[in-house]
Scaffold this active site. Structure first.
Site, PDB file in Angstrom:
ATOM      1  N   GLU A 162     -20.045  -6.025   9.432  1.00 20.46           N
ATOM      2  CA  GLU A 162     -21.047  -5.314  10.237  1.00 20.46           C
ATOM      3  C   GLU A 162     -22.137  -6.245  10.754  1.00 20.46           C
ATOM      4  O   GLU A 162     -22.626  -6.069  11.883  1.00 20.46           O
ATOM      5  CB  GLU A 162     -21.671  -4.190   9.418  1.00 20.46           C
ATOM      6  CG  GLU A 162     -20.730  -3.046   9.111  1.00 20.46           C
ATOM      7  CD  GLU A 162     -19.879  -3.264   7.874  1.00 20.46           C
ATOM      8  OE1 GLU A 162     -19.067  -2.394   7.553  1.00 20.46           O
ATOM      9  OE2 GLU A 162     -20.025  -4.345   7.246  1.00 20.46           O
TER      10      GLU A 162
ATOM     11  N   ARG B 170     -25.774  -2.417   6.162  1.00 22.80           N
ATOM     12  CA  ARG B 170     -25.419  -3.791   5.806  1.00 22.80           C
ATOM     13  C   ARG B 170     -25.864  -4.796   6.872  1.00 22.80           C
ATOM     14  O   ARG B 170     -25.882  -5.996   6.624  1.00 22.80           O
ATOM     15  CB  ARG B 170     -23.908  -3.886   5.595  1.00 22.80           C
ATOM     16  CG  ARG B 170     -23.394  -3.035   4.446  1.00 22.80           C
ATOM     17  CD  ARG B 170     -21.900  -2.766   4.555  1.00 22.80           C
ATOM     18  NE  ARG B 170     -21.098  -3.976   4.438  1.00 22.80           N
ATOM     19  CZ  ARG B 170     -20.510  -4.387   3.313  1.00 22.80           C
ATOM     20  NH1 ARG B 170     -20.640  -3.683   2.212  1.00 22.80           N
ATOM     21  NH2 ARG B 170     -19.786  -5.475   3.294  1.00 22.80           N
TER      22      ARG B 170
ATOM     23  N   LYS C 165       0.846  -1.192   0.000  1.00 22.67           N
ATOM     24  CA  LYS C 165       0.000   0.000   0.000  1.00 22.67           C
ATOM     25  C   LYS C 165       0.882   1.242   0.000  1.00 22.67           C
ATOM     26  O   LYS C 165       1.814   1.353   0.789  1.00 22.67           O
ATOM     27  CB  LYS C 165      -0.909  -0.022   1.228  1.00 22.67           C
ATOM     28  CG  LYS C 165      -2.087   0.921   1.155  1.00 22.67           C
ATOM     29  CD  LYS C 165      -3.051   0.663   2.308  1.00 22.67           C
ATOM     30  CE  LYS C 165      -4.293   1.533   2.195  1.00 22.67           C
ATOM     31  NZ  LYS C 165      -5.244   1.286   3.301  1.00 22.67           N
TER      32      LYS C 165
END
Length: 641
Positions: free
Chosen positions: A372, A400, A285
């Site tokens: 979630e 969600r 990253k």
């Protein structure tokens, strides 16, 4: 803020068709120029940086090898798609990222044929890719579904649900696992790159297919044993046993920045007859930009920054605290004297302020990953066992887990506390991250208490109130960004459930505010008073239960009542209208108007422009009042008398 880099090779590439005309040995230079162009662009606009830098070579390789857009490329979440946008005809607009009328910070179907599926929430790419692949298979079209999914998104169950159903797509589905953090396989090098090329080659696949056909003629037990040995042997070498068990042919891990490895592997996969196939690539990253490599978290999403120094333009220092920090610090302080308080976040510890809590109480802070649904039911289990869990989740992500909210929390009346961050409009992140619907989808549920903070002091009071509330589920919402500058008192107040407060008293117009629009309501009241209209301003605090005593009093003593909320239709306004209708409060000609977010998905823009578009600023409130009162037969002048 930053000068444009020299990009002679990139200047010749407008679409992937141009890219495919290049020689393989030119792709390294193209990748370097693409990376520099992305850094320059994000330096000018702000946005997601580290994730895009990590997939520059992968983006080049995919578009070079596969026939996009016929092969449908889907980026999971989509925040890493800036290099993809530059290569697919949008370079001339790349410096409009996340601005009003500009490019979205995520993939968006209406923007380009190269964005076949819009995304900004995680873990959807494999399901969508499977849909594209099966549709092409059923219609005898050659295109593939190519899903690029990050290792973080693999923490969500939806990814595995899709993989479990993927076998029917055959070789038309390709999943590329971009592994940049979790280290789910050993570090890659020359040997692993060689192995990836070997096991993806047509020779290996052909031998594997021949062996499968031969062993199929043996007894079922021998066939199964040989297959298991082959699968697990490769799994021991490459780390792919899990994916093999889900029906994927696993290739990897390979260095996602080594084009000499990536190109032949992707070509082998493109030409393979077996499938579905999962390619495991390892990336860094922030690759190629030292500040982002050295501090991946701080350079995940950035403000405008200076390319040379890496210093971000975060505006003047000081000022009010961010709402999420007010929540996190308040909860951490409360937990000092209450050992039952714990905090749950779904991969957003700093974004929700749970990192502040975790620093003080590490044993009671839980990051469940991008999960979630699990997080909410986990909280329900904690509550059922006597703990006081706070599920701190962005409003848009809490969507969600709605079934878990209904089935596992509300029906059982469990005291889970929902700290709903990013409630309301969110500026540059646009429609996918706006917290528009939580008042509507929570206040409709039996047993729920729903609060909205008007400022940071109210947020601190509501955090304390939720901690002390054990009679069922309770939620409090608060916006993105910094507070209003209201001091937070040392002694917090336990709010009376379902009771609002009156900030100024009048007798002609009543403004009933819920949450963040209170300051604009007070400005509107000043303007209305200047026009001769005596105005009451009430902060209802609660969307459920309503302060029916206060609302009825104001309805019986005022000519016009206006509800104001930064939430979608079906929220406070709908509940107030229902109460008024059920109790005959509109029979005497009372003017009731509801002000709320418009029935549309608002694109990214500066926050003040979004509020203008939504019609939720002080001038809009004044206009709404005046229009309501003009319905009187005697006109507005009589209303002012």
């Amino acid at each position: 803020m930053t000068s444009r880099p020299d990009t002679p090779l990139l200047d010749t590439v407008d679409t992937p068709t141009d890219l495919r005309k290049l020689k393989p040995e030119q792709l390294r230079q193209l990748s370097d120029e693409l990376r520099n162009e992305m850094i320059s662009a994000v330096g000018s606009t702000g946005g997601h940086l580290g994730s895009g830098l990590g997939v520059v070579e992968l983006t080049v390789a995919i578009h070079y090898v596969f026939n996009t857009p016929e092969d449908r490329l889907i980026w999971d979440v989509g925040h890493q798609c800036y290099p993809h946008k530059i290569l697919t005809g949008r370079r001339d607009r790349i410096r409009t990222l996340r601005q009003g009328g500009g490019l979205s910070g995520f993939t968006k179907r209406s923007e380009s044929e190269f964005d076949p599926f819009g995304a900004a929430h995680s873990s959807t790419s494999i399901s969508a890719g499977l849909g594209f692949a099966v549709a092409n298979k059923l219609n005898d079209k050659p295109g593939r579904g190519i899903a690029v999914i990050g290792d973080g998104a693999m923490s969500a169950g939806m990814a595995y649900e899709a993989m479990n159903n993927a076998e029917q797509a055959g070789n038309r589905l390709v999943v590329i696992l971009n592994d940049n953090d979790m280290s789910i396989a050993p570090p890659v090098g020359g040997l692993s790159g060689y192995l990836a090329r070997l096991i993806s080659s047509s020779e290996y696949l052909g031998l594997r297919s021949l062996a499968s056909k031969m062993t199929a003629k043996l007894s079922r037990r021998v066939h199964k044993s040989l297959g298991t040995v082959e699968s697990h042997t490769r799994g021991m070498v490459t780390g792919g046993t899990l994916f093999e068990e889900l029906g994927f042919y696993y290739v990897g891990p390979i260095d996602g920045h080594n084009l000499e490895h990536l190109i032949p592997v992707l070509e082998n996969v493109r030409d393979a007859e077996e499938g579905p196939i999962l390619i495991h690539v390892r990336t860094v990253k922030g690759k190629g930009y030292a500040p982002a490599e050295n501090s991946a978290d701080k350079y995940h999403g950035v403000a405008k920054f200076d390319v040379v120094s890496g210093k971000q333009d975060k505006g003047p220092g000081g000022g009010p605290p961010n709402y999420q920090n007010v929540f996190g610090e308040t909860l951490a302080k409360l937990a000092e004297t209450d050992p039952k308080i714990c905090a749950i976040t779904a991969a957003m510890p700093s974004g929700t302020g749970v990192d502040k809590f975790a620093q003080a109480h590490p044993d009671r802070a839980f990051d469940v990953g991008i999960a979630e649904q699990h997080g909410v039911t986990f909280a329900a289990g904690l509550a059922a066992q006597g703990m006081r869990p706070f599920a701190a989740i962005y409003s848009t992500f809490l969507q969600r887990a709605y079934d878990q909210i209904v089935h596992d929390v509300a029906i059982q009346n469990l005291p889970v506390r929902f700290a709903i961050d990013r409630a309301g409009l969110v500026g540059a992140d646009g429609a996918t991250h706006a917290g528009s619907f939580d008042v509507t989808y929570l206040a409709t549920l039996p047993n729920f208490v729903v609060m909205a903070a008007a400022d940071e002091a109210e947020l601190a009071h509501m955090t304390y109130t939720a901690a002390e509330y054990d009679d069922g589920p309770i939620a409090f919402r608060y916006p993105r960004g910094v507070g209003t500058g209201v001091p937070i008192p040392e002694e917090l107040e336990k709010l009376e459930i379902g009771k609002g407060r009156v900030l100024r008293e009048g007798n002609k117009v009543a403004l009933l505010s819920l949450g963040t629009r209170l300051a604009e309501s007070l400005k509107a009241a000043d303007e209305l008073e200047a026009k001769g209209l005596s105005t009451t301003v009430a902060d209802l605090r609660f969307a459920k239960p309503l302060d029916t005593v206060l609302i009825e009093r104001l309805m019986r003593t005022h000519e016009a009542v206006i509800t104001i909320e930064e939430a979608a239709i079906g929220g406070l306004g709908a509940h107030v209208l229902t109460f008024a209708s059920d109790n005959g409060l509109t029979d005497a000609g009372l003017k009731i108007r509801t002000m709320r977010l418009p029935d549309m998905f608002q694109d990214q823009d500066a926050p003040h422009k979004q509020y203008d578009q939504a019609g939720l600023n002080a001038p809009d409130i004044v206009e709404t009042v005046l229009k309501a009162l003009r319905h009187n037969s005697a006109g507005i002048e009589e209303a002012r008398a």
